[in-house]
Write a protein that holds these residues in place. Structure first.
Motif, PDB file in Angstrom:
ATOM      1  N   CYS A 142       8.690  20.607  14.969  1.00  0.00           N
ATOM      2  CA  CYS A 142       9.172  21.085  13.671  1.00  0.00           C
ATOM      3  C   CYS A 142       8.829  20.521  12.405  1.00  0.00           C
ATOM      4  CB  CYS A 142      10.856  21.107  13.863  1.00  0.00           C
ATOM      5  SG  CYS A 142      10.988  22.409  15.590  1.00  0.00           S
ATOM      6  N   ILE A 143       7.703  19.740  12.283  1.00  0.00           N
ATOM      7  CA  ILE A 143       7.503  18.951  11.166  1.00  0.00           C
ATOM      8  C   ILE A 143       6.854  20.211  10.088  1.00  0.00           C
ATOM      9  CG2 ILE A 143       7.066  17.037  12.006  1.00  0.00           C
ATOM     10  CD1 ILE A 143       3.909  17.602  11.631  1.00  0.00           C
ATOM     11  N   THR A 144       6.899  19.784   8.833  1.00  0.00           N
ATOM     12  CA  THR A 144       6.171  20.553   8.020  1.00  0.00           C
ATOM     13  C   THR A 144       4.851  20.329   7.735  1.00  0.00           C
ATOM     14  OG1 THR A 144       8.202  20.537   6.252  1.00  0.00           O
ATOM     15  CG2 THR A 144       5.980  21.096   5.272  1.00  0.00           C
ATOM     16  N   THR A 145       3.907  21.651   8.114  1.00  0.00           N
ATOM     17  CA  THR A 145       2.470  21.521   8.106  1.00  0.00           C
ATOM     18  C   THR A 145       1.878  22.196   6.788  1.00  0.00           C
ATOM     19  OG1 THR A 145       2.275  23.616   9.375  1.00  0.00           O
ATOM     20  CG2 THR A 145       2.567  21.860  10.632  1.00  0.00           C
ATOM     21  N   TYR A 146       0.796  21.797   6.370  1.00  0.00           N
ATOM     22  CA  TYR A 146       0.183  22.360   5.292  1.00  0.00           C
ATOM     23  C   TYR A 146      -1.551  21.916   5.316  1.00  0.00           C
ATOM     24  CZ  TYR A 146       1.519  17.461   3.552  1.00  0.00           C
ATOM     25  OH  TYR A 146       1.780  16.418   3.332  1.00  0.00           O
ATOM     26  N   PRO A 147      -2.537  22.534   4.848  1.00  0.00           N
ATOM     27  CA  PRO A 147      -3.677  22.241   4.735  1.00  0.00           C
ATOM     28  C   PRO A 147      -3.900  20.851   3.517  1.00  0.00           C
ATOM     29  CG  PRO A 147      -3.262  24.108   3.159  1.00  0.00           C
ATOM     30  CD  PRO A 147      -1.990  23.901   3.961  1.00  0.00           C
ATOM     31  N   MET A 148      -5.196  20.738   3.236  1.00  0.00           N
ATOM     32  CA  MET A 148      -5.449  19.569   2.162  1.00  0.00           C
ATOM     33  C   MET A 148      -4.948  19.650   0.893  1.00  0.00           C
ATOM     34  SD  MET A 148      -6.970  16.448   1.791  1.00  0.00           S
ATOM     35  CE  MET A 148      -8.516  16.282   2.970  1.00  0.00           C
ATOM     36  N   LYS A 149      -4.217  18.806   0.471  1.00  0.00           N
ATOM     37  CA  LYS A 149      -3.638  18.957  -0.779  1.00  0.00           C
ATOM     38  C   LYS A 149      -4.722  18.906  -1.787  1.00  0.00           C
ATOM     39  CE  LYS A 149       0.507  16.297  -0.025  1.00  0.00           C
ATOM     40  NZ  LYS A 149       1.306  14.776  -0.294  1.00  0.00           N
ATOM     41  N   ASP A 150      -4.613  19.615  -3.001  1.00  0.00           N
ATOM     42  CA  ASP A 150      -5.733  19.814  -3.817  1.00  0.00           C
ATOM     43  C   ASP A 150      -5.920  18.509  -4.742  1.00  0.00           C
ATOM     44  OD1 ASP A 150      -3.944  19.749  -6.193  1.00  0.00           O
ATOM     45  OD2 ASP A 150      -3.534  21.877  -5.983  1.00  0.00           O
ATOM     46  N   LEU A 151      -7.029  18.405  -5.412  1.00  0.00           N
ATOM     47  CA  LEU A 151      -7.390  17.182  -6.025  1.00  0.00           C
ATOM     48  C   LEU A 151      -6.259  16.794  -7.241  1.00  0.00           C
ATOM     49  CD1 LEU A 151      -9.806  15.136  -6.482  1.00  0.00           C
ATOM     50  CD2 LEU A 151     -10.958  16.683  -8.155  1.00  0.00           C
ATOM     51  N   CYS A 199       0.817  -1.141   0.048  1.00  0.00           N
ATOM     52  CA  CYS A 199       0.005  -0.163  -0.007  1.00  0.00           C
ATOM     53  C   CYS A 199       0.787   1.307   0.034  1.00  0.00           C
ATOM     54  CB  CYS A 199      -0.759  -0.074   0.981  1.00  0.00           C
ATOM     55  SG  CYS A 199      -0.363  -0.002   2.789  1.00  0.00           S
ATOM     56  N   THR A 200       0.343   2.199  -0.462  1.00  0.00           N
ATOM     57  CA  THR A 200       0.828   3.694  -0.543  1.00  0.00           C
ATOM     58  C   THR A 200       0.182   4.619  -0.160  1.00  0.00           C
ATOM     59  OG1 THR A 200       1.998   2.983  -2.804  1.00  0.00           O
ATOM     60  CG2 THR A 200       2.031   5.449  -2.429  1.00  0.00           C
ATOM     61  N   ILE A 201       0.707   5.444   0.846  1.00  0.00           N
ATOM     62  CA  ILE A 201      -0.345   6.490   1.450  1.00  0.00           C
ATOM     63  C   ILE A 201       0.131   7.943   1.006  1.00  0.00           C
ATOM     64  CG2 ILE A 201      -0.639   5.066   3.409  1.00  0.00           C
ATOM     65  CD1 ILE A 201       1.210   7.004   5.202  1.00  0.00           C
ATOM     66  N   THR A 202      -0.755   8.944   1.146  1.00  0.00           N
ATOM     67  CA  THR A 202      -0.171  10.309   1.117  1.00  0.00           C
ATOM     68  C   THR A 202      -0.527  10.886   2.375  1.00  0.00           C
ATOM     69  OG1 THR A 202      -0.630  12.321  -0.035  1.00  0.00           O
ATOM     70  CG2 THR A 202      -2.560  11.044   0.126  1.00  0.00           C
ATOM     71  N   ASN A 203       0.139  11.884   2.823  1.00  0.00           N
ATOM     72  CA  ASN A 203       0.137  12.722   3.957  1.00  0.00           C
ATOM     73  C   ASN A 203      -0.577  13.772   3.440  1.00  0.00           C
ATOM     74  OD1 ASN A 203      -0.013  13.770   6.346  1.00  0.00           O
ATOM     75  ND2 ASN A 203       2.213  14.124   6.773  1.00  0.00           N
ATOM     76  N   ALA A 204      -1.839  13.613   3.405  1.00  0.00           N
ATOM     77  CA  ALA A 204      -2.875  14.697   2.436  1.00  0.00           C
ATOM     78  C   ALA A 204      -3.083  15.934   3.003  1.00  0.00           C
ATOM     79  CB  ALA A 204      -4.090  14.187   1.983  1.00  0.00           C
TER      80      ALA A 204
END
Length: 321
Positions: A75-84, A49-54
Motif C-alpha cells: 500500500c505504498i504510493t507509486t509514481y513514475p520518474m519525477k520530472d527534471l 547525504c540526501t536521497i530522492t525516491n525518484a
C-alpha cells in the motif's frame, strides 16, 4: 583484552568472529576502540547525504524486505520518474541544508540507456554539478560499464548498489529475479567507469553473525568507498513483515566490528537510525560510524533536518572530548 592493537592491526574473519562474543565491559571497550579507529582513519567529520525516491514502486524484483516490489501488497504510493524540474528543486533544498551528497534512487531492475528516465538523470547531473556545490550519486539498478561511463561524464561521481547480505545468503532475500553476481558486476562496472562506490546492507533479516562478517569482508575485497548500514524496519505485506527487531547491542557491535575491519571506509547509519536505535542512536557514532542520511528515506520518513543537524553539532562536541 587488548583491543587497541586492532586500531592498526588487520582484523581477519576469525578475529571478527571472536569479537562477536564480547559482552559487558569488553563490549564497551570494543566501542571505544572502534571510535578511536574512526577518529584516526576518518577524522571528525560526519558525512551527510540526501536521497530522492525518484521513481517509486511497481518494481519487478522480489527482494523480500522491500515495500516497492510489485510482488507484495504494501500500500505504498507509486509514481513514475519525477520530472527534471522537481529533481532539481529537491537537490537545491539539499544544497541549502549543506548536505554533502544528493542521490537519485529509483525502483526497478535498472534505468538503462535509450530511455527517457535515463536521459532525465543524465541531464539532472549535468545541470546540478556545474557549480560544484554538491556531489551527485545514483542508485538506479543494474547497468553496463558503457551506461555508467556516460553518467560519470555527466557528473555522477558515486554509484550506490547494496549487497544487502552475504553472498552465500543472497538467495534467501532475492529468490528469483536477479543474482548477487549481477550486483557485483554492476559495482565493478561503475569502478571501471571511474565512479566511487557506496555499497552496504540491511541488518536484521535473519542473517547469522557469520553472514554479517562475510558481508563486511566482501565490501573490503570490492574496495568500496562507503558502507551504508540499514536496520530492518519490518514492513507489513513483505515476507520479512513479521521479523523481530534487532537489539541495540547487536547493531552497535556490528558497526564497531565493521569499523575495525574496514578502517578508513565510510560507515553510514541509514534506515532504522531513529526508529530502531532510538535512544541509542548517538551510540552508533561513538562506536565507529561517521555518516548518516538526512531528510528521510525511500518509503519511510526520517527526522527533521533541523533535528539532525542539532544532533551532529552535539556529536562533534563529544568527539572533541
Amino acid at each position: 583484552m587488548n583491543l587497541e592493537k586492532y586500531i592498526d592491526g588487520e582484523v581477519t574473519k576469525e578475529i571478527a568472529m571472536e569479537l562477536v562474543k564480547l559482552k559487558g565491559s569488553d563490549l564497551l571497550e570494543l566501542f571505544k576502540v572502534a571510535n578511536m579507529t574512526r577518529q584516526k582513519y576518518c577524522g571528525d567529520k560526519i558525512e551527510t547525504c540526501t536521497i530522492t525516491n525518484a521513481k517509486s514502486g511497481k518494481c519487478s524484483e522480489d527482494c523480500k524486505f522491500c515495500a516497492q516490489s510489485e510482488k507484495y501488497n504494501t500500500c505504498i504510493t507509486t509514481y513514475p520518474m519525477k520530472d527534471l524540474d522537481t529533481l532539481e528543486e529537491e537537490c537545491k533544498v539539499a544544497i541549502d541544508h549543506n548536505s554533502d551528497r544528493f542521490s537519485i534512487v529509483t525502483s526497478g531492475r535498472g534505468i538503462n540507456q535509450g530511455t527517457k528516465d535515463y536521459e532525465t538523470i543524465a541531464k539532472f547531473a549535468e545541470d546540478m554539478t556545474k557549480d560544484g556545490k554538491i556531489e551527485i550519486c545514483c542508485s538506479i539498478g543494474l547497468l553496463s560499464e558503457e551506461e555508467l561511463r556516460y553518467l560519470k561524464g555527466k557528473g555522477i561521481n558515486r554509484f550506490h548498489s547494496n549487497l544487502q547480505t552475504s553472498i552465500k545468503s543472497y538467495r534467501d532475500i532475492v529468490a528469483t529475479t536477479h543474482n548477487v553476481e549481477d550486483r557485483i558486476e554492476t559495482i565493478k562496472n561503475a569502478q571501471k567507469a571511474g565512479m566511487k562506490i557506496c555499497c552496504g546492507g540491511i541488518l536484521g533479516m535473519g542473517e547469522t553473525w557469520e553472514d554479517r562478517m562475510d558481508m563486511a569482508f566482501t565490501f573490503k575485497e570490492l574496495n568500496v568507498d562507503a558502507v551504508p548500514l540499514n536496520i530492518l524496519n519490518p514492513i507489513p505485506g513483505t515476507p520479512h513483515g513479521n521479523r523481530e527487531i534487532l537489539s541495540a547491542d547487536e547493531i552497535l557491535k556490528t558497526i564497531a566490528i565493521y569499523r575495525l575491519i574496514l578502517k578508513d571506509t565510510g560507515i553510514k547509519v541509514i534506515a532504522g537510525r531513529e526508529s530502531i536505535l532510538k535512544d541509542f542512536m548517538g551510540n552508533a557514532f561513538l562506536a565507529g560510524a561517521n555518516g548518516m542520511m538526512i531528510g528521510g528515506y525511500l518509503t519511510i520518513n526520517g527526522r527533521s533536518v533541523e533535528d539532525d543537524f542539532k544532533f551532529i553539532e552535539n556529536l562533534k562536541k563529544l568527539w572533541e572530548r
